[in-house]
Design an enzyme around this catalytic site. Structure first.
Site, mmCIF file in Angstrom:
data_model
loop_
_atom_site.group_PDB
_atom_site.id
_atom_site.type_symbol
_atom_site.label_atom_id
_atom_site.label_comp_id
_atom_site.label_asym_id
_atom_site.label_seq_id
_atom_site.Cartn_x
_atom_site.Cartn_y
_atom_site.Cartn_z
ATOM 1 N N TYR A 167 -2.566 0.654 -12.188
ATOM 2 C CA TYR A 167 -1.333 1.360 -12.537
ATOM 3 C C TYR A 167 -0.160 0.445 -12.253
ATOM 4 O O TYR A 167 -0.286 -0.552 -11.537
ATOM 5 C CB TYR A 167 -1.202 2.668 -11.741
ATOM 6 N N LYS A 182 -14.165 -4.020 1.161
ATOM 7 C CA LYS A 182 -15.031 -2.848 0.974
ATOM 8 C C LYS A 182 -16.514 -3.160 1.176
ATOM 9 O O LYS A 182 -17.255 -2.340 1.727
ATOM 10 C CB LYS A 182 -14.808 -2.237 -0.409
ATOM 11 N N ASN A 185 -14.955 2.613 1.382
ATOM 12 C CA ASN A 185 -13.484 2.616 1.438
ATOM 13 C C ASN A 185 -12.958 3.580 2.501
ATOM 14 O O ASN A 185 -11.749 3.687 2.686
ATOM 15 C CB ASN A 185 -12.884 2.957 0.069
ATOM 16 N N GLY A 229 -18.102 -5.063 -11.883
ATOM 17 C CA GLY A 229 -17.876 -5.413 -10.483
ATOM 18 C C GLY A 229 -17.924 -4.206 -9.570
ATOM 19 O O GLY A 229 -18.437 -3.136 -9.931
ATOM 20 N N GLY A 240 -4.283 4.719 -13.192
ATOM 21 C CA GLY A 240 -5.059 5.068 -12.008
ATOM 22 C C GLY A 240 -4.285 5.616 -10.833
ATOM 23 O O GLY A 240 -4.852 5.738 -9.738
ATOM 24 N N SER A 263 0.809 -1.224 0.000
ATOM 25 C CA SER A 263 0.000 0.000 0.000
ATOM 26 C C SER A 263 0.844 1.276 0.000
ATOM 27 O O SER A 263 1.807 1.410 0.755
ATOM 28 C CB SER A 263 -0.931 0.013 1.218
ATOM 29 N N LYS A 264 0.434 2.217 -0.849
ATOM 30 C CA LYS A 264 1.071 3.534 -0.890
ATOM 31 C C LYS A 264 0.355 4.539 0.015
ATOM 32 O O LYS A 264 0.794 5.675 0.165
ATOM 33 C CB LYS A 264 1.105 4.054 -2.329
ATOM 34 N N GLY A 296 -16.260 -3.443 -17.273
ATOM 35 C CA GLY A 296 -16.340 -4.177 -16.019
ATOM 36 C C GLY A 296 -17.641 -3.885 -15.295
ATOM 37 O O GLY A 296 -18.158 -2.762 -15.367
#
Length: 274
Positions: free
Chosen positions: A217, A66, A87, A129, A239, A15-16, A127
């Site tokens: 990304y 989520k 989120n 989803g 993204g 995670s960033k 998509g």
């Protein structure tokens, strides 16, 4: 003592978000700590309870929690209720407020960072989803001319389009059914780029001046963006900007201050391609 925030996920080591929120805190002179927390796949509720017990003020939630965060929240924002996923969580006594900043992050990246107006545009969303569901309402709020959802299984795309039919008349169908149509903006909300897979998109869907946008990304160009460029997309974007912008929106939900994103995004991009 510094206010405590975190991001929950599984996996989470990549995670960033901690680096992003640390930069926001310095920029806005907010006294807070932000950490990444791994939650067991069957232990999200317990992880939340433990975090609140040590004074956690709020949390971000990423894959695969989520929808569970949505169910756990005692109060939802309108955009989270629409998305069916959460989120961003705010803990206030016994109340757990759930929000969803993904769609706002996507729209802000496209309109502000990329300078691409969505008003009157023809949008194709790939998509059906959770990633797609989370961004449809914010996209429609920008008043596009049309929004069509395409998916490998057409029935899921049709069902998702019907779920938002009260907001606008949406189209839904298979990838093949986009043949003969052209779009100003094509957004990849599938996970295909994660596996390096390419999508079976018919040629001719990218209109002159169009933007191809991949929510994923990576260090290099994603397979979707490579395909889009080959098929005539005028501009391509991944993204990473959406990641930073949804984080800024979450920071605003928690602290009431909207941080600037340009420098943080530039620094992340430089590290990504280094």
């Amino acid at each position: 003592m510094s206010d405590l925030y975190c991001v929950f996920g599984n996996p989470i080591a990549h995670s960033k978000s901690p680096a992003i929120h640390a930069a926001f805190a310095v920029q806005t002179a907010q006294d807070l700590r932000y950490e990444a927390r791994l939650a067991a796949l069957d232990g999200f509720g317990l992880a939340i309870a433990e975090f609140v017990a040590v004074g956690g003020k709020g949390a971000n939630v990423t894959v695969p929690f989520k929808e569970e965060a949505y169910r756990l929240a005692t109060r939802l924002s309108d955009r989270a209720a629409r998305a069916g996923a959460v989120n961003t969580l705010v803990f206030d006594g016994p109340e757990v407020f759930g929000d969803n900043t993904d769609g706002a992050g996507l729209v802000r990246d496209i309109t502000n960072n990329l300078g691409f107006s969505l008003v009157g545009k023809r949008i194709l969303l790939l998509g059906a989803g959770g990633a797609s569901r989370g961004v449809i309402a914010p996209l429609l709020a920008e008043k596009p001319a049309s929004l069509i959802i395409a998916n490998r299984s057409a029935d899921k795309a049709v069902a998702l389009a019907q779920a938002f039919a009260d907001m606008a008349p949406l189209g839904g169908g298979s990838f093949a059914e986009t043949a003969g149509k052209s779009f100003d903006l094509v957004i990849n909300a599938t996970s295909a780029s994660l596996s390096g897979a390419s999508l079976p998109l018919p040629p001719g869907i990218f209109a002159p001046g169009s933007l191809a946008y991949d929510m994923m990304y990576g260090k290099g160009e994603t397979p979707f963006l490579t395909l889009a460029r080959q098929q005539g997309a005028a501009r391509c974007a991944d993204g990473l900007g959406m990641l930073v912008e949804q984080a800024a929106e979450a920071f605003f939900v928690w602290r009431g201050i909207r941080p600037g994103t340009a420098q943080v995004l530039a620094e992340l991009r430089a590290k990504l391609v280094a």
